[in-house]
Design a protein around this motif. Structure first.
Motif, short mmCIF file in Angstrom:
data_model
loop_
_atom_site.label_atom_id
_atom_site.label_comp_id
_atom_site.label_asym_id
_atom_site.label_seq_id
_atom_site.Cartn_x
_atom_site.Cartn_y
_atom_site.Cartn_z
N GLU A 198 1.64 1.87 3.39
CA GLU A 198 2.55 0.78 3.07
C GLU A 198 3.69 0.73 4.08
O GLU A 198 4.20 1.78 4.51
N ILE A 199 4.08 -0.47 4.46
CA ILE A 199 5.22 -0.62 5.37
C ILE A 199 6.46 -0.04 4.71
O ILE A 199 6.75 -0.30 3.55
N ALA A 286 8.01 17.16 12.24
CA ALA A 286 7.89 15.72 12.44
C ALA A 286 7.65 14.98 11.13
O ALA A 286 7.10 15.54 10.18
N TYR A 287 8.10 13.74 11.11
CA TYR A 287 7.71 12.81 10.05
C TYR A 287 7.44 11.46 10.68
O TYR A 287 7.85 11.17 11.82
N THR A 288 6.72 10.62 9.95
CA THR A 288 6.36 9.29 10.44
C THR A 288 6.78 8.24 9.43
O THR A 288 6.61 8.43 8.21
N GLU A 289 7.30 7.14 9.93
CA GLU A 289 7.60 5.96 9.11
C GLU A 289 6.63 4.85 9.52
O GLU A 289 6.46 4.58 10.71
N VAL A 290 6.00 4.21 8.55
CA VAL A 290 5.11 3.09 8.82
C VAL A 290 5.96 1.83 8.99
O VAL A 290 6.66 1.42 8.06
N LEU A 291 5.91 1.23 10.18
CA LEU A 291 6.75 0.07 10.49
C LEU A 291 6.03 -1.26 10.31
O LEU A 291 6.66 -2.27 9.98
N ASP A 292 4.73 -1.29 10.56
CA ASP A 292 4.00 -2.55 10.49
C ASP A 292 2.51 -2.26 10.42
O ASP A 292 2.06 -1.13 10.70
N GLY A 302 -8.27 -1.38 12.04
CA GLY A 302 -6.92 -1.89 11.85
C GLY A 302 -5.95 -1.13 12.73
O GLY A 302 -6.30 -0.11 13.35
N ALA A 303 -4.71 -1.62 12.81
CA ALA A 303 -3.69 -0.96 13.63
C ALA A 303 -2.44 -0.73 12.79
O ALA A 303 -2.02 -1.62 12.03
N LEU A 304 -1.88 0.45 12.91
CA LEU A 304 -0.61 0.78 12.26
C LEU A 304 0.46 0.96 13.32
O LEU A 304 0.24 1.63 14.34
N ARG A 305 1.61 0.32 13.09
CA ARG A 305 2.77 0.59 13.94
C ARG A 305 3.56 1.70 13.28
O ARG A 305 3.99 1.59 12.12
N LEU A 306 3.75 2.79 14.01
CA LEU A 306 4.30 4.02 13.44
C LEU A 306 5.52 4.49 14.23
O LEU A 306 5.54 4.42 15.45
#
Length: 343
Positions: A198-199, A286-292, A302-306
């Motif tokens: 989820e974004i 590290a951590y990642t935030e889903v941006l788009d 599909g593509a995730l912007r991270l």
């Protein structure tokens, strides 16, 4: 004088094109060394059979191997006399790299700005990596702070390039033939697919790795990165060797497997900053935030912007920037990228 002292800030001109020396043929040894240096275990880069089931001829080399090799070629001409590598933009992986490919690099100077202290300036370059067929495999913009040789040299006209904040999904280059319709989630290591992210979601990757002196020195030599700040302890006032920023990128990307095992290939680099220096003994987490999120034209892909944030000490819930936009001192890396995942 036969030795090369490298370029200084006043040596660069807008529009200057530099063909970097020493092409490099990549073998399976680079893959083995990369997986020894970092806890990298994405299935697409580990198994020919897995890659074939995903529509590729065989397992390509990790995308960041291509990045490091292309980057390393540029160092003697761009950042040998660097104070720091500052950021990235408009990066695209254009073609997979396989064992046996030969890579070389070319850079164009697209921006210059002298610093107010008159002792250094920022150089913006667009670097392209090409294979043995002169096909572009990778391109990106980076900007680096470079010392001046002659403090009395006149400042150049300031030119700061206009750079896209994000590589548009339609501009991403999905490898020819890539097909995730037969994707094996069990062999990949996790069941999470495109719809599961989820974004705005943040993923704590849990694990950490303490940077060792021998390993970061070995990695920097492996990529033929000759920047003095990484090797010569007398090159910094604090007497420390600065960890190559790419070493932190690869470490953080490898740690992100825990939660993003199916983010198989990096296809775009929207932006990046080495927020604070990293030194031997620092433990990288590290951590990642889903941006788009975006669908692609490739079957099942599909593509995730991270946003990948690497940090030392601290905890992932800290605010990585303050109200003024200054990074928390524990933040090492802020990387905004696109990766492909199965739908």
């Amino acid at each position: 004088m036969k030795t090369n002292s490298g370029h200084f800030f006043e040596d660069y001109k807008i529009g200057q094109v530099i063909e970097h020396a020493v092409p490099r043929t990549i073998s399976g040894g680079e893959r083995a060394m990369y997986h020894a240096l970092y806890p990298a275990r994405h299935a697409l880069y580990s198994s020919d059979e897995f890659a074939e089931n995903c529509g590729l001829d065989k397992s390509p080399l990790d995308d960041l191997i291509a990045f490091h090799v292309v980057f390393g070629k540029s160092v003697p001409d761009i950042s040998l006399n660097a104070v720091a590598n500052l950021g990235y933009a408009e990066g695209r992986w254009l073609k997979p790299v396989y064992p046996g490919d030969t890579l070389r690099s070319v850079s164009e100077v697209i921006g210059l700005k002298q610093n107010s202290n008159g002792k250094s300036g920022v150089v913006y370059v667009r670097t392209t990596g090409l294979n043995q067929f002169d096909e572009p495999v990778l391109e990106y913009v980076r900007w680096v702070m470079v010392r001046k040789r002659d403090l009395d040299a006149p400042a150049p006209e300031t030119v700061i390039p206009e750079l896209k904040a994000v590589v548009a999904p339609e501009d991403l280059k999905i490898p020819e033939g890539l097909d995730f319709l037969r994707y094996n989630f069990t062999l990949a290591g996790e069941q999470h697919r495109f719809a599961d992210y989820e974004i705005g979601e943040k993923i704590d990757h849990v694990d950490g790795v303490t940077i060792e002196e021998a390993e970061h020195m070995l990695a920097t030599r492996l990529w033929q990165n000759t920047a003095k700040v990484h090797f010569d302890a007398t090159n910094r006032e604090d007497g420390k060797r600065l960890i190559y920023g790419g070493h932190v990128i690869s470490m953080a990307r490898a740690l992100s497997f825990n939660g993003l095992a199916n983010a198989q290939m990096i296809v775009g680099l929207n932006g990046g900053a080495h927020a604070n220096p990293c030194f031997t003994g620092d433990t990288v987490r590290a951590y990642t935030e889903v941006l788009d999120k975006a669908e692609t034209s490739a079957p099942g892909v599909g593509a995730l912007r991270l946003r990948l944030v690497a940090y030392k000490h601290g905890a992932p819930e800290f605010a990585y920037k303050d109200a003024a936009g200054k990074y928390h001192p524990d933040v090492l890396l802020d990387l905004d990228y696109w990766a492909v995942v199965p739908l």
